[in-house]
Design a protein around this motif. Structure first.
Motif, PDB file in Angstrom:
ATOM      1  N   GLU A   1     -89.528  34.341  32.771  1.00 42.88           N
ATOM      2  CA  GLU A   1     -89.992  35.662  33.176  1.00 42.88           C
ATOM      3  C   GLU A   1     -90.144  35.705  34.695  1.00 42.88           C
ATOM      4  N   ARG A   2     -90.060  36.891  35.241  1.00 42.40           N
ATOM      5  CA  ARG A   2     -90.264  37.050  36.680  1.00 42.40           C
ATOM      6  C   ARG A   2     -91.755  37.057  37.010  1.00 42.40           C
ATOM      7  N   PHE A   3     -92.071  36.569  38.192  1.00 37.48           N
ATOM      8  CA  PHE A   3     -93.432  36.671  38.706  1.00 37.48           C
ATOM      9  C   PHE A   3     -93.640  38.126  39.101  1.00 37.48           C
ATOM     10  N   ARG A   4     -94.628  38.778  38.478  1.00 37.38           N
ATOM     11  CA  ARG A   4     -94.791  40.213  38.683  1.00 37.38           C
ATOM     12  C   ARG A   4     -95.968  40.523  39.602  1.00 37.38           C
ATOM     13  N   TYR A   5     -95.683  41.295  40.641  1.00 39.13           N
ATOM     14  CA  TYR A   5     -96.708  41.900  41.485  1.00 39.13           C
ATOM     15  C   TYR A   5     -96.950  43.314  40.962  1.00 39.13           C
ATOM     16  N   PHE A   6     -98.188  43.774  41.077  1.00 32.08           N
ATOM     17  CA  PHE A   6     -98.559  45.076  40.514  1.00 32.08           C
ATOM     18  C   PHE A   6     -99.332  45.876  41.546  1.00 32.08           C
ATOM     19  N   TRP A   7     -98.872  47.088  41.793  1.00 33.81           N
ATOM     20  CA  TRP A   7     -99.535  48.019  42.715  1.00 33.81           C
ATOM     21  C   TRP A   7     -99.861  49.285  41.931  1.00 33.81           C
TER      22      TRP A   7
ATOM     23  N   TRP B   1     -86.679  35.724  41.470  1.00 32.06           N
ATOM     24  CA  TRP B   1     -87.737  35.248  40.576  1.00 32.06           C
ATOM     25  C   TRP B   1     -88.967  36.155  40.541  1.00 32.06           C
ATOM     26  N   CYS B   2     -88.973  37.219  41.330  1.00 36.78           N
ATOM     27  CA  CYS B   2     -90.150  38.089  41.360  1.00 36.78           C
ATOM     28  C   CYS B   2     -89.751  39.549  41.228  1.00 36.78           C
ATOM     29  N   GLU B   3     -90.736  40.358  40.870  1.00 37.20           N
ATOM     30  CA  GLU B   3     -90.547  41.796  40.767  1.00 37.20           C
ATOM     31  C   GLU B   3     -91.867  42.472  41.082  1.00 37.20           C
ATOM     32  N   ILE B   4     -91.817  43.766  41.375  1.00 38.20           N
ATOM     33  CA  ILE B   4     -93.041  44.529  41.604  1.00 38.20           C
ATOM     34  C   ILE B   4     -92.998  45.791  40.760  1.00 38.20           C
ATOM     35  N   LEU B   5     -94.147  46.126  40.193  1.00 39.74           N
ATOM     36  CA  LEU B   5     -94.289  47.356  39.420  1.00 39.74           C
ATOM     37  C   LEU B   5     -95.210  48.289  40.186  1.00 39.74           C
ATOM     38  N   PHE B   6     -94.698  49.460  40.539  1.00 39.45           N
ATOM     39  CA  PHE B   6     -95.498  50.493  41.180  1.00 39.45           C
ATOM     40  C   PHE B   6     -95.971  51.468  40.110  1.00 39.45           C
ATOM     41  N   LYS B   7     -97.286  51.557  39.943  1.00 36.58           N
ATOM     42  CA  LYS B   7     -97.859  52.496  38.967  1.00 36.58           C
ATOM     43  C   LYS B   7     -98.517  53.632  39.717  1.00 36.58           C
ATOM     44  N   THR B   8     -98.022  54.837  39.504  1.00 32.82           N
ATOM     45  CA  THR B   8     -98.583  56.005  40.168  1.00 32.82           C
ATOM     46  C   THR B   8     -98.349  57.223  39.301  1.00 32.82           C
TER      47      THR B   8
ATOM     48  N   CYS C   1    -100.070  39.092  39.944  1.00 39.58           N
ATOM     49  CA  CYS C   1    -100.773  39.315  41.214  1.00 39.58           C
ATOM     50  C   CYS C   1    -100.921  40.812  41.442  1.00 39.58           C
ATOM     51  N   PHE C   2    -102.152  41.250  41.741  1.00 33.90           N
ATOM     52  CA  PHE C   2    -102.408  42.657  42.049  1.00 33.90           C
ATOM     53  C   PHE C   2    -102.352  42.853  43.564  1.00 33.90           C
ATOM     54  N   VAL C   3    -101.633  43.886  44.012  1.00 32.21           N
ATOM     55  CA  VAL C   3    -101.430  44.145  45.436  1.00 32.21           C
ATOM     56  C   VAL C   3    -101.939  45.545  45.763  1.00 32.21           C
ATOM     57  N   LEU C   4    -102.861  45.653  46.721  1.00 30.14           N
ATOM     58  CA  LEU C   4    -103.321  46.972  47.153  1.00 30.14           C
ATOM     59  C   LEU C   4    -103.875  46.861  48.583  1.00 30.14           C
ATOM     60  N   PRO C   5    -103.005  46.957  49.593  1.00 26.01           N
ATOM     61  CA  PRO C   5    -103.481  46.889  50.982  1.00 26.01           C
ATOM     62  C   PRO C   5    -104.103  48.211  51.417  1.00 26.01           C
ATOM     63  N   SER C   6    -105.158  48.618  50.732  1.00 22.40           N
ATOM     64  CA  SER C   6    -105.781  49.908  50.984  1.00 22.40           C
ATOM     65  C   SER C   6    -106.412  49.955  52.369  1.00 22.40           C
ATOM     66  N   LEU C   7    -106.311  51.102  53.010  1.00 20.02           N
ATOM     67  CA  LEU C   7    -106.887  51.293  54.338  1.00 20.02           C
ATOM     68  C   LEU C   7    -108.307  51.832  54.260  1.00 20.02           C
ATOM     69  N   GLY C   8    -108.775  52.176  53.057  1.00 23.76           N
ATOM     70  CA  GLY C   8    -110.127  52.680  52.918  1.00 23.76           C
ATOM     71  C   GLY C   8    -110.476  52.923  51.471  1.00 23.76           C
ATOM     72  N   GLU C   9    -111.573  52.318  50.999  1.00 23.75           N
ATOM     73  CA  GLU C   9    -112.042  52.515  49.632  1.00 23.75           C
ATOM     74  C   GLU C   9    -113.562  52.628  49.654  1.00 23.75           C
ATOM     75  N   GLY C  10    -114.080  53.629  48.965  1.00 20.90           N
ATOM     76  CA  GLY C  10    -115.514  53.814  48.935  1.00 20.90           C
ATOM     77  C   GLY C  10    -116.175  53.501  47.611  1.00 20.90           C
ATOM     78  N   TRP C  11    -115.347  53.266  46.578  1.00 21.49           N
ATOM     79  CA  TRP C  11    -115.908  53.088  45.226  1.00 21.49           C
ATOM     80  C   TRP C  11    -116.605  51.754  45.065  1.00 21.49           C
ATOM     81  N   GLY C  12    -116.211  50.745  45.824  1.00 16.98           N
ATOM     82  CA  GLY C  12    -116.881  49.469  45.733  1.00 16.98           C
ATOM     83  C   GLY C  12    -116.312  48.540  44.678  1.00 16.98           C
TER      84      GLY C  12
END
Length: 231
Positions: free
Chosen positions: A142-148, A174-181, A218-229
């Motif tokens: 299986e591919r190594f999956r990144y998730f956004w 060997w890797c892939e990324i899934l964009f969920k939006t 692996c979860f990926v989210l280079p967010s520039l601002g989050e207030g939810w904590g």
């Protein structure tokens, strides 16, 4: 006598595509409050507004509690008069507390109430085998999956993620990324990044969204601002 609250539906919930975080968060938290034994009733003396400050509409004759947040500095001045109309303000993180504190009138309580998560939906996976070393990877693995997961916006680091993927990872088999939006306009853009990029623009129930998290390595989210904590 049990606690009774009027759980006010967010204004954004009435407008498709706007304020989804508030709408989803209000629904989830309201159900959790009910499970904790609190009675939700429209005639309750205490009204809880889980909402954006600009949409806050206090109910006359009630004690109005505003649960709100913001992601970046500074706090918009347009928020200030709305905060003055609340009997108490709740925020989900220390960042929000420091951001709102100078603008909540003296005498109005400001409290941090962290948001949790549903462990029956979001829980870690049990992997039966480890991912092979890159040099040992074959197409049979299986591919190594990144998730956004998020909205295709500047604040969520959309361009940083797609740019980094195109620059570094797009030629790695060997890797892939899934964009969920749920941004329907993003699907064409995402699928053009590379062959090892997938996108999912469906609106999913919570349990299916939780499964997408468990399928990722692996979860990926280079967010520039989050207030939810929680990010």
């Amino acid at each position: 006598m049990s606690l009774r609250l009027h759980w006010v539906r967010p204004v954004q919930d009435l407008i498709k595509g706007i304020g989804f975080g508030y709408s989803a968060g209000s629904a989830q938290l309201g159900r959790a409050v009910e499970r904790a034994g609190v009675e939700l009733a429209e005639d309750a003396e205490i009204a809880v507004h889980f909402d954006y400050p600009m949409s806050f509409q206090p109910i006359e004759g009630r004690r109005n509690l505003l649960f709100t947040m913001f992601e970046t500095r500074p706090l918009p001045p347009a928020f200030f008069p709305h905060l003055e109309r609340a009997d108490a303000v709740f925020v989900p993180s220390r960042f929000c507390f420091d951001l709102f504190r100078p603008h909540v009138p003296k005498g109005v309580p400001l409290r941090i109430s962290p948001l949790g998560f549903d462990p029956s939906v979001f829980y870690p996976p049990v992997r039966r085998r480890s991912f092979p070393d890159v040099d040992d990877w074959t197409p049979d693995h299986e591919r190594f999956r990144y998730f956004w997961n998020g909205s295709a916006s500047q604040r969520k680091g959309w361009m940083q993620t797609t740019g980094a993927w195109s620059w570094v990872f797009k030629s790695l088999p060997w890797c892939e990324i899934l964009f969920k939006t749920t941004d329907e306009n993003s699907e064409g853009t995402v699928t053009q990044v590379s062959a090892n990029t997938r996108s999912d623009t469906r609106t999913l129930p919570w349990h299916e969204l939780g499964e997408l998290y468990r399928q990722a390595h692996c979860f990926v989210l280079p967010s520039l601002g989050e207030g939810w904590g929680l990010t």
